[in-house]
Motif scaffolding. Structure first.
Motif, mmCIF file in Angstrom:
data_model
loop_
_atom_site.group_PDB
_atom_site.id
_atom_site.type_symbol
_atom_site.label_atom_id
_atom_site.label_comp_id
_atom_site.label_asym_id
_atom_site.label_seq_id
_atom_site.Cartn_x
_atom_site.Cartn_y
_atom_site.Cartn_z
ATOM 1 N N GLY A 243 0.779 -1.229 0.000
ATOM 2 C CA GLY A 243 0.000 0.000 0.000
ATOM 3 C C GLY A 243 0.811 1.278 0.000
ATOM 4 N N TRP A 244 0.096 2.385 0.038
ATOM 5 C CA TRP A 244 0.682 3.715 -0.177
ATOM 6 C C TRP A 244 1.603 4.141 0.968
ATOM 7 N N ASP A 245 1.263 3.785 2.201
ATOM 8 C CA ASP A 245 2.114 4.190 3.328
ATOM 9 C C ASP A 245 3.489 3.528 3.237
ATOM 10 N N LEU A 246 3.520 2.244 2.913
ATOM 11 C CA LEU A 246 4.800 1.556 2.745
ATOM 12 C C LEU A 246 5.578 2.157 1.589
ATOM 13 N N PHE A 247 4.876 2.472 0.512
ATOM 14 C CA PHE A 247 5.528 3.088 -0.643
ATOM 15 C C PHE A 247 6.140 4.433 -0.262
ATOM 16 N N GLN A 248 5.426 5.234 0.518
ATOM 17 C CA GLN A 248 5.955 6.529 0.950
ATOM 18 C C GLN A 248 7.171 6.352 1.857
ATOM 19 N N ALA A 249 7.172 5.311 2.671
ATOM 20 C CA ALA A 249 8.332 5.041 3.519
ATOM 21 C C ALA A 249 9.552 4.704 2.667
ATOM 22 N N LEU A 250 9.329 3.955 1.588
ATOM 23 C CA LEU A 250 10.429 3.632 0.680
ATOM 24 C C LEU A 250 10.943 4.899 -0.004
ATOM 25 N N LEU A 251 10.020 5.755 -0.467
ATOM 26 C CA LEU A 251 10.453 7.001 -1.119
ATOM 27 C C LEU A 251 11.251 7.869 -0.152
ATOM 28 N N ALA A 252 10.815 7.963 1.084
ATOM 29 C CA ALA A 252 11.540 8.785 2.061
ATOM 30 C C ALA A 252 12.943 8.236 2.295
ATOM 31 N N GLN A 305 26.961 -0.054 1.879
ATOM 32 C CA GLN A 305 26.232 -1.104 2.577
ATOM 33 C C GLN A 305 25.134 -0.518 3.457
ATOM 34 N N GLN A 306 25.383 0.655 4.026
ATOM 35 C CA GLN A 306 24.345 1.325 4.819
ATOM 36 C C GLN A 306 23.156 1.690 3.943
ATOM 37 N N ASP A 307 23.434 2.240 2.753
ATOM 38 C CA ASP A 307 22.359 2.595 1.815
ATOM 39 C C ASP A 307 21.489 1.375 1.510
ATOM 40 N N LEU A 308 22.150 0.287 1.143
ATOM 41 C CA LEU A 308 21.427 -0.913 0.751
ATOM 42 C C LEU A 308 20.668 -1.509 1.930
ATOM 43 N N ALA A 309 21.255 -1.447 3.117
ATOM 44 C CA ALA A 309 20.597 -1.980 4.306
ATOM 45 C C ALA A 309 19.332 -1.189 4.636
ATOM 46 N N GLU A 310 19.380 0.126 4.449
ATOM 47 C CA GLU A 310 18.201 0.948 4.717
ATOM 48 C C GLU A 310 17.070 0.617 3.740
ATOM 49 N N ILE A 311 17.419 0.400 2.477
ATOM 50 C CA ILE A 311 16.410 0.011 1.492
ATOM 51 C C ILE A 311 15.816 -1.341 1.863
#
Length: 356
Positions: A243-252, A305-311
């Motif tokens: 859903g949209w909330d999870l998508f917004q969390a990914l964008l942030a 690795q930090q970038d990828l871990a956050e994603i």
């Protein structure tokens, strides 16, 4: 621009310029300007171009570009240009398809692209319940043996059918497939299959029709109907994974990473896919050279690795999409399949429209 060798003597840029946006239905195209845009991409290092026999007018445009690039930069520079087209027989033709039909389409592509041998042909088959796909792939292999095709590949095939092609003695150089941070169906089987069989993955949809961009960060969830079929398709994926909330969390999360690298969300989303096992290249759609600097940055960015871990931390909350590669889209009775469009009437000599 990073480059990768797919086979002895066959090297491509890891960012491929897509051609769908130059096809019919995307607005008027000034042919001279379009050719000069391609020259700019090639000069910048994006030397691989994707098209299809059903993208109206695009093979001809790339054929014009090839001649123009030879005149401007010489034969040696032209030798670095690779053109990946697709063989997409019309749905209505599938029950009666013949080698003569296949060869006719391939001959048309050769003429349009001003090539004696097609660099790489990606085979698509609309419906597995219609027999003939394996035999058709065999005919493409025969045309390869005859010198009309350099490398036989596929697009939108699932794991079972890819395995069947290899078992039938039709090794593929690559598979073009939808693969993004939102759509991770290839990770179920296809990624390991590609590594085991030795074929490359070319990813399209890495920015999800534009959803994976700064434009949608902080935006209220849109209602149907959406602006185009592409957004409709990827909105269904957003809905299905959480859903949209999870998508917004990914964008942030992507925005924070983009800030560290002084770039944008779309660039990070595509750069992340280049880090995936088995992925040789990402395909970026482009009507012109306006976003060329961002396209080049895709292979420049080194995600930590930090970038990828956050994603991964955000995506760990996502639900897995059903099925294998392109399964949802092939189910014409389902939500995803219902938005797919088939062009049944035009033959290759009339300039077929994109049918997916």
């Amino acid at each position: 621009m990073q480059r990768i060798t797919l086979a002895p003597g066959y090297e491509i840029s890891r960012v491929i310029r897509g051609g769908w946006q130059l096809a019919g239905g995307h607005g008027d195209i000034d042919r001279t300007t379009a050719v000069e845009d391609m020259v700019a991409f090639a000069d910048a290092g994006i030397t691989t171009f994707d098209c299809a026999d059903i993208y109206t007018g695009v093979e001809e445009l790339i054929g014009q570009f090839r001649l123009r690039y030879r005149d401007l930069r010489g034969e040696e520079a032209l030798s670095r240009i690779r053109v990946h087209t697709k063989f997409v027989p019309d749905l209505a033709v599938l029950p009666t398809i013949s080698k003569a039909y296949v060869e006719g389409v391939i001959d048309t592509s050769l003429k349009r692209l001003n090539l004696e041998t097609l660099d790489l042909v990606q085979f698509h088959w609309w419906a597995y319940d219609i027999p003939g796909w394996l035999e058709t792939a065999g005919w493409l292999k025969e045309l390869q043996d005859e010198g009309k095709i350099g490398k036989v590949s596929a697009t939108n095939f699932d794991s079972d059918h890819i395995e069947a092609l290899f078992e039938a003695g039709i090794p593929l150089t690559s598979l073009q497939l939808q693969y993004s941070l939102l759509d991770r169906r290839p990770e179920k089987r296809m990624v390991s299959l590609a590594q085991n069989k030795g074929f490359a993955l070319f990813c399209y949809g890495t920015v999800a029709g534009g959803f994976l961009s700064d434009k949608w960060l902080g935006v209220t969830e849109p209602e149907h109907p959406l602006e185009n079929r592409s957004l409709t398709k990827y909105k269904l994926i957003i809905d299905d994974i959480g859903g949209w909330d999870l998508f917004q969390a990914l964008l942030a999360t992507l925005r924070r990473i983009a800030d560290r690298h002084q770039t944008d969300i779309a660039t990070v989303a595509s750069a992340a896919m280049l880090r995936k096992p088995g992925v040789a290249a990402v395909i970026v759609g482009a009507r012109n050279r306006d976003h060329l600097p961002s396209n080049l940055a895709i292979s420049d960015i080194t995600l930590s690795q930090q970038d990828l871990a956050e994603i991964d931390g955000v995506l760990a909350q996502a639900r897995a999409l059903d099925g294998d590669v392109y399964t949802l889209e092939r189910d014409r009775t389902g939500r995803h399949g219902s938005i797919m469009k088939y062009n049944l009437n035009k033959g290759p000599d009339e300039g077929r429209n994109k049918g997916e």
